[in-house]
Design a protein around this motif. Structure first.
Motif, PDB file in Angstrom:
ATOM      1  N   MET A  35      -6.210  -5.690 -13.421  1.00 21.17           N
ATOM      2  CA  MET A  35      -5.302  -5.645 -12.353  1.00 21.17           C
ATOM      3  C   MET A  35      -6.156  -5.258 -11.014  1.00 21.17           C
ATOM      4  O   MET A  35      -7.194  -5.179 -10.962  1.00 21.17           O
ATOM      5  CB  MET A  35      -4.300  -4.370 -12.488  1.00 21.17           C
ATOM      6  CG  MET A  35      -3.291  -4.650 -13.735  1.00 21.17           C
ATOM      7  SD  MET A  35      -2.006  -3.427 -13.584  1.00 21.17           S
ATOM      8  CE  MET A  35      -1.162  -3.930 -15.081  1.00 21.17           C
ATOM      9  N   PHE A  36      -5.150  -5.389  -9.952  1.00 21.81           N
ATOM     10  CA  PHE A  36      -5.826  -5.118  -8.356  1.00 21.81           C
ATOM     11  C   PHE A  36      -6.610  -3.821  -8.366  1.00 21.81           C
ATOM     12  O   PHE A  36      -6.394  -2.928  -8.843  1.00 21.81           O
ATOM     13  CB  PHE A  36      -4.752  -5.102  -7.726  1.00 21.81           C
ATOM     14  CG  PHE A  36      -4.733  -4.791  -6.306  1.00 21.81           C
ATOM     15  CD1 PHE A  36      -5.127  -6.050  -5.671  1.00 21.81           C
ATOM     16  CD2 PHE A  36      -5.051  -3.708  -5.684  1.00 21.81           C
ATOM     17  CE1 PHE A  36      -5.296  -5.777  -4.024  1.00 21.81           C
ATOM     18  CE2 PHE A  36      -5.303  -3.392  -4.307  1.00 21.81           C
ATOM     19  CZ  PHE A  36      -5.694  -4.499  -3.662  1.00 21.81           C
TER      20      PHE A  36
ATOM     21  N   LYS B 240      -3.554  -8.932   4.986  1.00 19.23           N
ATOM     22  CA  LYS B 240      -2.777  -9.918   4.310  1.00 19.23           C
ATOM     23  C   LYS B 240      -1.743  -9.195   3.437  1.00 19.23           C
ATOM     24  O   LYS B 240      -2.126  -8.065   2.944  1.00 19.23           O
ATOM     25  CB  LYS B 240      -3.552 -10.873   3.576  1.00 19.23           C
ATOM     26  CG  LYS B 240      -4.030 -11.921   4.440  1.00 19.23           C
ATOM     27  CD  LYS B 240      -4.718 -13.027   3.461  1.00 19.23           C
ATOM     28  CE  LYS B 240      -5.603 -14.073   4.137  1.00 19.23           C
ATOM     29  NZ  LYS B 240      -5.790 -14.909   3.251  1.00 19.23           N
ATOM     30  N   ASN B 241      -0.561  -9.665   3.153  1.00 15.57           N
ATOM     31  CA  ASN B 241       0.225  -8.911   2.124  1.00 15.57           C
ATOM     32  C   ASN B 241      -0.707  -9.191   0.817  1.00 15.57           C
ATOM     33  O   ASN B 241      -1.332 -10.020   0.556  1.00 15.57           O
ATOM     34  CB  ASN B 241       1.646  -9.697   2.067  1.00 15.57           C
ATOM     35  CG  ASN B 241       2.617  -9.401   3.058  1.00 15.57           C
ATOM     36  OD1 ASN B 241       2.491  -8.306   3.481  1.00 15.57           O
ATOM     37  ND2 ASN B 241       3.562 -10.081   3.209  1.00 15.57           N
ATOM     38  N   GLY B 242      -0.405  -8.079  -0.034  1.00 14.31           N
ATOM     39  CA  GLY B 242      -1.020  -8.127  -1.508  1.00 14.31           C
ATOM     40  C   GLY B 242      -2.476  -7.514  -1.253  1.00 14.31           C
ATOM     41  O   GLY B 242      -3.264  -7.673  -2.248  1.00 14.31           O
ATOM     42  N   ALA B 243      -3.132  -7.170   0.088  1.00 14.79           N
ATOM     43  CA  ALA B 243      -4.455  -6.961   0.169  1.00 14.79           C
ATOM     44  C   ALA B 243      -4.779  -5.082  -0.374  1.00 14.79           C
ATOM     45  O   ALA B 243      -5.599  -4.913  -0.287  1.00 14.79           O
ATOM     46  CB  ALA B 243      -4.834  -7.120   1.609  1.00 14.79           C
ATOM     47  N   GLY B 244      -3.493  -4.385  -0.307  1.00 11.47           N
ATOM     48  CA  GLY B 244      -3.504  -3.070  -0.353  1.00 11.47           C
ATOM     49  C   GLY B 244      -3.432  -2.230   0.562  1.00 11.47           C
ATOM     50  O   GLY B 244      -3.803  -0.934   0.295  1.00 11.47           O
ATOM     51  N   LYS B 245      -2.499  -2.661   1.407  1.00 14.33           N
ATOM     52  CA  LYS B 245      -2.046  -1.578   2.455  1.00 14.33           C
ATOM     53  C   LYS B 245      -1.051  -0.539   1.920  1.00 14.33           C
ATOM     54  O   LYS B 245      -1.276   0.786   2.198  1.00 14.33           O
ATOM     55  CB  LYS B 245      -1.443  -2.421   3.578  1.00 14.33           C
ATOM     56  CG  LYS B 245      -2.419  -3.222   4.458  1.00 14.33           C
ATOM     57  CD  LYS B 245      -1.694  -4.221   5.463  1.00 14.33           C
ATOM     58  CE  LYS B 245      -0.212  -4.986   4.622  1.00 14.33           C
ATOM     59  NZ  LYS B 245      -0.736  -6.002   3.840  1.00 14.33           N
ATOM     60  N   THR B 246      -0.261  -0.988   1.076  1.00 16.88           N
ATOM     61  CA  THR B 246       0.805  -0.022   0.653  1.00 16.88           C
ATOM     62  C   THR B 246       0.105   0.897  -0.259  1.00 16.88           C
ATOM     63  O   THR B 246       0.380   1.891  -0.262  1.00 16.88           O
ATOM     64  CB  THR B 246       2.173  -0.659  -0.045  1.00 16.88           C
ATOM     65  OG1 THR B 246       2.718  -1.302   1.179  1.00 16.88           O
ATOM     66  CG2 THR B 246       3.093   0.170  -0.589  1.00 16.88           C
ATOM     67  N   THR B 247      -0.723   0.090  -0.967  1.00 19.84           N
ATOM     68  CA  THR B 247      -1.523   1.201  -2.050  1.00 19.84           C
ATOM     69  C   THR B 247      -2.358   2.187  -1.241  1.00 19.84           C
ATOM     70  O   THR B 247      -2.372   3.416  -1.905  1.00 19.84           O
ATOM     71  CB  THR B 247      -2.485   0.126  -2.950  1.00 19.84           C
ATOM     72  OG1 THR B 247      -1.710  -0.980  -3.652  1.00 19.84           O
ATOM     73  CG2 THR B 247      -3.323   0.853  -4.004  1.00 19.84           C
TER      74      THR B 247
ATOM     75  N   GLY C  84      -3.838  -9.582  -3.968  1.00 19.14           N
ATOM     76  CA  GLY C  84      -3.490  -9.639  -5.466  1.00 19.14           C
ATOM     77  C   GLY C  84      -4.557  -9.337  -6.234  1.00 19.14           C
ATOM     78  O   GLY C  84      -4.394  -9.129  -7.490  1.00 19.14           O
TER      79      GLY C  84
ATOM     80  N   TYR D 233      -5.427  -0.507 -11.066  1.00 17.30           N
ATOM     81  CA  TYR D 233      -3.982  -0.163 -11.350  1.00 17.30           C
ATOM     82  C   TYR D 233      -4.035  -0.096 -12.862  1.00 17.30           C
ATOM     83  O   TYR D 233      -3.021   0.781 -13.565  1.00 17.30           O
ATOM     84  CB  TYR D 233      -2.689  -0.950 -10.774  1.00 17.30           C
ATOM     85  CG  TYR D 233      -2.292  -0.702  -9.450  1.00 17.30           C
ATOM     86  CD1 TYR D 233      -1.447   0.237  -9.304  1.00 17.30           C
ATOM     87  CD2 TYR D 233      -2.688  -1.570  -8.404  1.00 17.30           C
ATOM     88  CE1 TYR D 233      -1.140   0.446  -8.249  1.00 17.30           C
ATOM     89  CE2 TYR D 233      -2.058  -1.116  -7.072  1.00 17.30           C
ATOM     90  CZ  TYR D 233      -1.103  -0.136  -7.098  1.00 17.30           C
ATOM     91  OH  TYR D 233      -0.881   0.129  -6.015  1.00 17.30           O
TER      92      TYR D 233
END
Ligand code: ADP
Ligand code: ADP
Ligand code: SF4
Length: 601
Positions: free
Chosen positions: A88-89, A108-115, A292, A84
């Motif tokens: 950053m991630f 997990k949340n924040g691992a990059g699924k939505t990305t 994250g 990003y």
């Protein structure tokens, strides 16, 4: 190894610390070069990854836990898909969508699924780590040469791949979309499937309603319908089950399979309700790494193996341990026994209530709950759960029957999440107002709520800046911190990942046991509900018209009753013990139905 330094800009606050990270850095102290410094606008720290020696001193010194430093193998760097920005991630690799089946993503949340979804749907152009310039498509396509993603990205580059996404957070849609459900769905209908999709998702009664007035579950189904009606080559569903009851989850899963045509199109689903993810997917990609900081997409696995590997915490094809221990759901079907001497917290006889204004009628069978007991509620929304709680607290008086032992104080965690449910501005203010003990590090309440739910980092943050998952954990913590006799937690799992769901379940159970009070938990993730509750009340009925609440049932009776109503049978996975939905009409499905054993025979 390659050094990866991430500074979380939501947490880094140079105006509120003494710049310990910069002062104590051993590289900075040599005074020749700097490994860490303030950004030009002095809003956050910047770490120069090529100068940093990875000692981790700044990570420990930062009072806000804003810094992460990890080393990743150089090999992995070759798979870098996106970063990003500076510090950053980073996302390594991507789930590879394939036609011929539904691809499920878990992690997990924040691992990059939505990305990953943003990249695969063409909303975000992958920069291959070069965030300083606008990447050109030729480079991207070349970077994936020889892999299946090469053709995929050439199609995106040439505008030949049309994608449509059901976003993770649905609340924003209510503000943005203006008009009635029917009008908006007919506008979305590019495939002439309006009637079929509306029938399948049971949206007929909502067509005249304005989108701004929909409940969470209704909004979720409306958005899924709008996506299904679009003519696309790739369909993405980011958490399509939040706010839906079990019947609707299965309905949404069936609709996705039926209307997206996975044999021809790409279909990708992110979902944390593992029973539904299992039911909907053919293949699974696990996104692992450090939330994250960085995420890595695994190779595709078959659906059963993929979910089991995720729970076991080990990916065999990668030879990678992603968690030190396996995650196991306590599948207990026996009833918990309470000492005869224990006095129930709440006890009621058969009751009937009717609202004169709306005519809604609720019949409740007798029941009771003991100190430390969690009563699980199963059933659709709108059939009287809140009315039931109001009866138990004496806020409403039944027309027939009565509450024999009523509760005085009720603490509620509402289903729908919004910063507006809090009067306070920051997380710590909200917790402090709920209980003075909640922020006392020596108290057991702090240990359960702040440490176990990992709210330490968030205490100073403004509630309106929190992500859905963070907001959920704060809402659960605040409601459990309050002093009450009965705690009503409505869908505590929404927006949480599998690990967070288990932590929240454990925290709910511990607090209720320690306080010797009772919790009523409405939860539609069946695997989780089985884990949280001791007894079950099954609600049935016609939303807004009438409701029926069963007597308090054992887990086995309760799940059996619900599943029989839905005509769904569930077996136990032989390896992990997790519940799996049987294919309708399969041998097991028929056998279990014949024996009346709908839940884990
Ligand atoms: P998931 O969907 O698995 O929860 P995301 O893909 O949403 O994860 O986010 C992965 C990480 O990327 C998060 O830690 C988040 O902070 C970071 N991130 C997401 N979007 C942005 C952005 N626009 N700018 C900077 N960082 C971002
Ligand atoms: P749930 O909690 O299961 O979603 P509720 O108990 O809130 O259901 O409501 C059930 C039905 O009762 C609603 O659909 C609504 O029509 C009706 N209802 C709820 N509160 C009132 C009220 N104060 N006056 C009249 N009708 C009501
Ligand atoms: Fe400096 Fe060590 Fe932090 Fe790197 S990890 S920036 S060397 S303190």
């Amino acid at each position: 190894m390659t050094r990866l330094a991430v500074v979380d800009r939501d947490y880094c606050k140079p105006d509120k610390c003494s710049l310990e990270c910069i002062r104590f850095c051993p590289v900075n102290r040599t005074r020749k070069v700097k490994a860490i410094d303030l950004s030009e606008d002095r809003s956050h720290s910047v770490i120069f990854e090529d100068k940093c020696i990875g000692c981790g001193i700044c990570v420990k010194k930062c009072p806000f836990n804003a810094i992460s430093i990890v080393n990743v193998p150089d090999e992995l760097e070759k798979q870098l898909v996106h970063r990003y920005g500076e510090n950053m991630f980073k996302l390594y690799g991507l789930p590879v969508p394939k036609t011929g089946g539904v691809l499920g993503i878990i992690g997990k949340n924040g691992a990059g699924k939505t990305t990953s979804i943003k990249i695969l749907s063409g909303q975000l152009k992958p920069n291959l780590g070069d965030y300083s310039s606008d990447p050109d498509w030729d480079r991207v396509v070349k970077a994936f040469k020889g892999s299946e993603l090469q053709t995929y990205f050439s199609r995106i580059a040439n505008n030949e791949l049309k994608s449509v996404v059901k976003p993770q957070y649905i609340e924003a849609a209510r503000r943005v979309l203006k008009g009635s459900v029917g009008d908006l769905l007919s506008k979305a209908d590019e495939r002439g499937l309006f009637k079929d999709v509306v029938d399948k998702l049971n949206l007929k009664n909502l067509l005249d309603r304005s989108v701004s007035e929909l409940s969470g579950g209704e909004l979720q189904k409306f958005l899924v319908a709008a996506v299904l009606l679009k003519n696309a080559d790739a369909y993405f569903f980011d958490e399509p089950c939040s706010y839906l009851d079990v019947r609707e989850r299965v309905r949404v899963a069936d609709a996705i399979r039926e209307f997206t045509n996975p044999s021809k199109n790409y279909v990708v689903v992110v979902e944390h309700d593992l029973m539904i993810l299992d039911y909907i997917s053919d293949n699974i990609v696990v996104i692992y790494g450090e939330p994250g900081v960085y995420g890595i997409a695994s190779k595709p696995y078959g659906v059963r193996a993929g979910i089991n590997h995720y729970l076991n915490g080990y990916l065999p094809a990668e030879n990678m341990r992603i968690r030190p221990e396996a995650v196991r759901f306590r599948i207990q079907v026996a009833e918990k026994r309470f000492e005869e001497s224990e006095y129930p917290v709440v006890k009621w006889e058969r009751m009937i209530h009717q609202y004169p204004s709306s005519g809604f009628k609720l019949v409740v069978e007798e029941g009771e709950a003991y100190p430390g007991e969690v009563l699980g509620i199963l059933g659709p929304n709108g059939v009287g759960k809140s009315t039931f709680i109001k009866l138990l607290s004496g806020e409403l008086k039944p027309v027939e029957g009565s509450v024999l032992i009523s509760v005085e104080k009720v603490s509620v965690k509402p289903q729908e999440l919004s910063p507006k449910i809090f009067a306070e501005e920051t997380v710590s203010q909200a917790l402090r107002n709920a209980s003075t003990e909640a922020l006392n590090p020596a108290s057991w309440l702090y240990n359960e709520l702040v440490r176990k739910l990992r709210l330490n980092r968030m205490l100073d943050r403004r509630i309106e800046e929190l992500s859905g998952g963070e907001l959920q954990k704060v809402a659960v913590a605040v409601s459990l911190a309050r002093d009450a006799d009965l705690y009503l937690l409505d869908e505590p799992s929404a927006y949480l990942d599998v690990e967070e769901r288990i932590v929240v379940a454990r925290v709910i159970r511990r607090i209720i046991e320690e306080k010797k009070k009772t919790a009523v938990v409405v939860e539609h993730d069946l695997m989780l509900q089985n884990y949280i509750s001791d007894k079950i009340v099954v609600f049935t009925g016609k939303p807004s018209v009438e409701g029926y609440a069963s007597r308090t049932l054992s887990i086995r009776e309760g799940f059996n009753t619900l599943l029989m109503n839905l005509s769904i049978t569930v077996r136990k996975d032989s390896e992990t013990g997790r519940p799996r939905i049987n294919k309708p009409g399969s041998v097991l499905d028929r056998e279990q139905k014949a024996r009346g054993e709908y839940y884990i025979p």
